[in-house]
Design a protein around this motif. Structure first.
Motif, short mmCIF file in Angstrom:
data_model
loop_
_atom_site.label_atom_id
_atom_site.label_comp_id
_atom_site.label_asym_id
_atom_site.label_seq_id
_atom_site.Cartn_x
_atom_site.Cartn_y
_atom_site.Cartn_z
N PHE A 130 0.85 -1.19 0.00
CA PHE A 130 0.00 0.00 0.00
C PHE A 130 0.88 1.24 0.00
N PRO A 131 0.82 2.08 -1.03
CA PRO A 131 1.74 3.23 -1.13
C PRO A 131 1.45 4.29 -0.07
N LYS A 132 2.49 4.94 0.38
CA LYS A 132 2.33 6.01 1.37
C LYS A 132 1.51 7.16 0.82
N ARG A 133 1.64 7.42 -0.48
CA ARG A 133 0.90 8.55 -1.08
C ARG A 133 -0.61 8.31 -0.98
N ARG A 134 -1.04 7.05 -1.03
CA ARG A 134 -2.47 6.75 -0.88
C ARG A 134 -2.88 6.83 0.58
N LEU A 258 1.35 9.36 11.69
CA LEU A 258 1.68 8.64 10.46
C LEU A 258 2.57 9.49 9.55
N LEU A 259 2.27 10.78 9.48
CA LEU A 259 3.10 11.66 8.65
C LEU A 259 4.53 11.70 9.15
N LYS A 260 4.70 11.71 10.46
CA LYS A 260 6.05 11.67 11.04
C LYS A 260 6.73 10.35 10.70
N CYS A 261 5.98 9.25 10.75
CA CYS A 261 6.55 7.95 10.41
C CYS A 261 6.89 7.85 8.92
N HIS A 262 6.18 8.60 8.09
CA HIS A 262 6.49 8.60 6.66
C HIS A 262 7.90 9.11 6.39
N GLU A 263 8.46 9.86 7.32
CA GLU A 263 9.84 10.34 7.15
C GLU A 263 10.85 9.21 7.33
N GLU A 376 4.60 4.58 -11.20
CA GLU A 376 5.31 5.84 -11.44
C GLU A 376 4.50 6.86 -12.24
N PRO A 377 3.84 6.49 -13.35
CA PRO A 377 3.08 7.50 -14.11
C PRO A 377 1.99 8.17 -13.28
N ALA A 378 1.23 7.34 -12.51
CA ALA A 378 0.16 7.91 -11.69
C ALA A 378 0.73 8.80 -10.59
N ALA A 379 1.82 8.36 -9.97
CA ALA A 379 2.43 9.16 -8.90
C ALA A 379 2.97 10.46 -9.45
N SER A 380 3.53 10.44 -10.65
CA SER A 380 4.08 11.66 -11.25
C SER A 380 2.99 12.67 -11.53
N GLN A 381 1.83 12.19 -11.98
CA GLN A 381 0.73 13.10 -12.26
C GLN A 381 0.20 13.74 -10.99
N GLU A 382 0.15 12.94 -9.90
CA GLU A 382 -0.34 13.47 -8.63
C GLU A 382 0.64 14.44 -8.00
N ALA A 383 1.93 14.10 -8.05
CA ALA A 383 2.94 14.90 -7.35
C ALA A 383 3.46 16.05 -8.19
N THR A 386 7.96 18.08 -9.28
CA THR A 386 8.90 18.29 -8.19
C THR A 386 8.67 17.27 -7.09
N SER A 387 9.63 17.16 -6.22
CA SER A 387 9.53 16.25 -5.09
C SER A 387 8.71 16.88 -3.98
N ALA A 388 8.52 16.11 -2.90
CA ALA A 388 7.72 16.62 -1.78
C ALA A 388 8.34 17.86 -1.15
N SER A 389 9.64 18.03 -1.29
CA SER A 389 10.31 19.18 -0.70
C SER A 389 10.26 20.40 -1.61
N GLY A 390 9.68 20.21 -2.82
CA GLY A 390 9.55 21.35 -3.71
C GLY A 390 10.63 21.45 -4.74
N SER A 391 11.57 20.54 -4.79
CA SER A 391 12.64 20.61 -5.77
C SER A 391 12.81 19.24 -6.41
#
Length: 463
Positions: A130-134, A258-263, A376-383, A386-391
Motif C-alpha cells: 500500500f503506497p504512502k501517497r495513498r 503517520l506523517l512523522k513515520c512517513h519520514e 510511477e506515471p500515476a504518482a508523477s501526475q499526482e505529485a 517536483t519532489s515533496a520538498s519542492g525541488s
C-alpha cells in the motif's frame, strides 16, 4: 503452494506465543482475528478449510464497518513468534496454518522443539504494497487509528529505528492520544514517568540510571529524557473548538503520527531476519556474524542492526542489483550490490546476507520494483514535476539527511563487503582478494542510477 509475499523470523510488537485464531473446525467455526492494538475480532464462518483470505478480509471489514480503501490498505497475516507471512487474497489461511511447521523448517533456523510448539495467529495488518501517497488520502478515523496503532507498535518495539528527537515527537503524540490535551499545572510528568515505556522505545527507558545512561550507552547524544518528552507534549497542536470537540477529534493526531513515520525510509516494510559478516578486527582478523533485520518496502531495502537499533545500509531500488543463492547451491544468501568507494577508488560493493528467507526477500524486491514502476506515471501526475520538498532531486543523488549521525543514516564503514570493479568480462578485485560474482538483476536501464564501476587505477589486482 504459492510462496508468501512477506515474512520475518523476528517477533512483531503484537506477537503472543501459542495464541490461536481457530477454536473449532466443522460446518461452522469460530475464528479470532487480531488487530494492531491486540484487540480481537471474533468471526463465525462456514466451511473454514476452503475459505480464502479475501473472504475473511471482507468479513472483517463488515464487522469493523471500514470503508472500501481498507481493502487495499490492509492484508491478512499469519504471525507467530518465529515467522510472519502476508497472505495473498487467494490464499486459504486454514490450510496454510496446517502447513505452518513446513514453512518454519523451510524459512527459519528455529530448533525442532520450538517448531513443534509454534502456532500462528491471524492478524489484520497494513499491506506492504500500500503506497504512502495513498495513505495520505485516508480520512476515516478507524482506518487511521489502526494504521497509527501498528506504526506505534513498530516504533516502541524499535523495529523502526528513530532518532531521540523523533522518538520524543512521536511519543508526545501518543501522550496526547492516551492522556488528552496537555494541561498546565497538572502532574503530567508523573504520568509520563509511570508509563514511559508506552511512549518511548524500551531501550530509551532504562531504569536505574535513566534515559541519559541508555542514550550514552548507544553512542547517541544525551537527550532531555522525560523532560524532552514533556516539552514535546506541550507543543502538540490542538484543533480549534471546544474541549469536548478537541477530545473527540483524535484523527488529526493519528494522521500527524503517520506523517512523522512517513519520514522513516523503512515505514510500511516487511521484516526479514538475517546475519551479516562482521568486519575483521584485531591481529587475528576475527570477525563472526551479527544479526540484522532486512526491511523491504516499495521504497527500497534497509539493513538494520538489531542490537544497536540503527541502519547499516539503506538503498533505493535504482541504487542496487541483487541476487540470491538457494540452500541447494550453497548456504542460503541474499546478495546486495551497490556503488561505493575503497580509499577513494570507485568500486562495486557486495554485501552478503545469510538467511533462510533469501528467496522470499529476492522475490519481494522483484515484485516491489514491478509495482513501483507500474505506479510511477500515476504518482508523477499526482505529485507534479517536483519532489515533496519542492525541488527535483538529482537522478544520481540521494536526499540529504536531516541530521548528521542519524540512526536512519547508512553506516557502510560498519559493513564487511566484497569490493571490486568490472573490466570487460573479467572481475578485477580490490585488496584483499576475495571470491565474487556480478549480478544482472536490477532496475531496467534508464530507470535508475546504479552503474557498473570501470577500473580507473593501476592499484587494482587482476582477478
Amino acid at each position: 503452494m504459492d510462496g508468501p509475499e512477506g515474512s520475518t523470523g523476528q517477533p512483531g510488537p503484537a506477537d503472543r506465543s501459542h495464541r490461536s485464531s481457530v477454536s473449532s473446525v466443522g460446518a461452522r467455526a469460530d475464528v479470532l482475528v487480531y488487530l494492531a492494538d491486540d484487540s480481537m475480532v471474533p468471526l463465525a464462518v462456514e466451511n473454514l478449510p476452503s475459505l480464502s483470505a479475501h473472504e475473511l478480509h471482507r468479513a472483517i471489514r463488515e464487522v469493523l464497518q471500514l470503508p472500501d480503501i481498507a481493502l487495499d490498505a490492509f492484508a491478512l497475516w499469519l504471525v507467530s513468534p518465529l515467522l510472519e507471512v502476508q497472505l495473498k487474497p487467494k490464499h486459504q489461511p486454514y490450510k496454510l496454518g496446517r502447513q505452518w511447521q513446513e514453512l518454519l523448517l523451510r524459512f527459519t533456523d528455529a530448533p525442532d522443539d520450538d517448531v513443534a510448539m509454534d502456532e500462528p495467529s491471524l492478524q489484520f495488518r497494513r499491506n506492504v504494497f500500500f503506497p504512502k501517497r495513498r495513505e495520505l488520502q485516508i480520512h476515516d478515523k478507524e482506518v487511521l487509528r489502526l494504521l497509527y496503532e501498528e506504526a506505534k507498535g513498530n516504533v516502541l518495539a524499535a523495529r523502526y529505528p528513530c532518532d531521540v528527537e523523533d522518538c520524543e515527537a512521536l511519543g508526545a503524540l501518543v501522550c496526547r492520544v492516551q492522556l488528552g490535551p496537555y494541561q498546565p499545572g497538572q502532574p503530567a510528568a508523573c504520568a509520563l514517568r509511570e508509563k514511559l515505556d508506552s511512549f518511548l522505545p524500551a531501550h530509551l527507558c532504562k531504569r536505574g540510571h535513566g534515559l541519559f545512561a541508555a542514550l550514552r550507552g548507544r553512542g547517541a547524544k544525551a537527550g532531555t529524557g522525560e523532560q524532552g518528552l514533556l516539552n514535546a507534549y506541550r507543543r502538540v497542536q490542538e484543533a480549534a473548538g471546544s474541549d469536548s470537540e478537541r477530545e473527540a477529534a483524535l484523527s488529526p493526531h493519528y494522521r500527524a503520527y503517520l506523517l512523522k513515520c512517513h519520514e522513516l525510509p523503512f515505514y510500511g516494510c516487511a521484516f526479514f531476519h538475517g546475519e551479516i559478516d562482521k568486519p575483521a578486527q584485531g591481529f587475528l582478523h576475527r570477525g563472526g556474524r551479527k544479526p540484522v533485520s532486512v526491511a523491504i518496502s516499495l521504497d527500497g531495502v534497509h539493513v538494520i542492526d538489531c542490537r544497536e537499533k540503527h541502519v547499516l545500509l539503506g538503498l533505493r531500488f535504482q541504487e542496487l542489483s541483487w541476487d540470491h543463492t538457494s540452500p541447494e547451491e550453497e548456504e542460503s544468501v541474499l546478495w546486495l550490490e551497490f556503488d561505493g568507494d575503497n580509499e577513494g577508488t570507485p568500486v562495486n560493493k557486495l554485501l552478503k546476507i545469510y538467511s533462510k528467507q533469501a528467496e522470499l526477500m529476492s522475490s519481494l524486491i522483484e515484485y516491489c520494483i514491478e509495482l513501483s514502476q507500474a505506479a510511477e506515471p500515476a504518482a508523477s501526475q499526482e505529485a507534479g514535476p517536483t519532489s515533496a520538498s519542492g525541488s527535483s532531486p538529482a537522478p544520481h543523488q540521494r536526499p540529504q539527511l536531516r541530521r548528521q549521525g542519524s540512526v536512519v543514516c547508512s553506516r557502510i564503514q560498519h559493513l564487511s563487503t566484497i569490493d571490486y570493479v568490472e573490466e570487460g568480462e573479467t572481475i578485477r578485485r580490490v585488496k584483499p582478494k576475495r571470491s565474487t560474482s556480478f549480478f544482472s538483476r536490477q532496475l531496467s536501464l534508464g530507470q535508475g542510477s546504479y552503474t557498473v564501476v570501470q577500473p580507473a587505477a593501476d592499484s587494482l589486482e587482476q582477478g
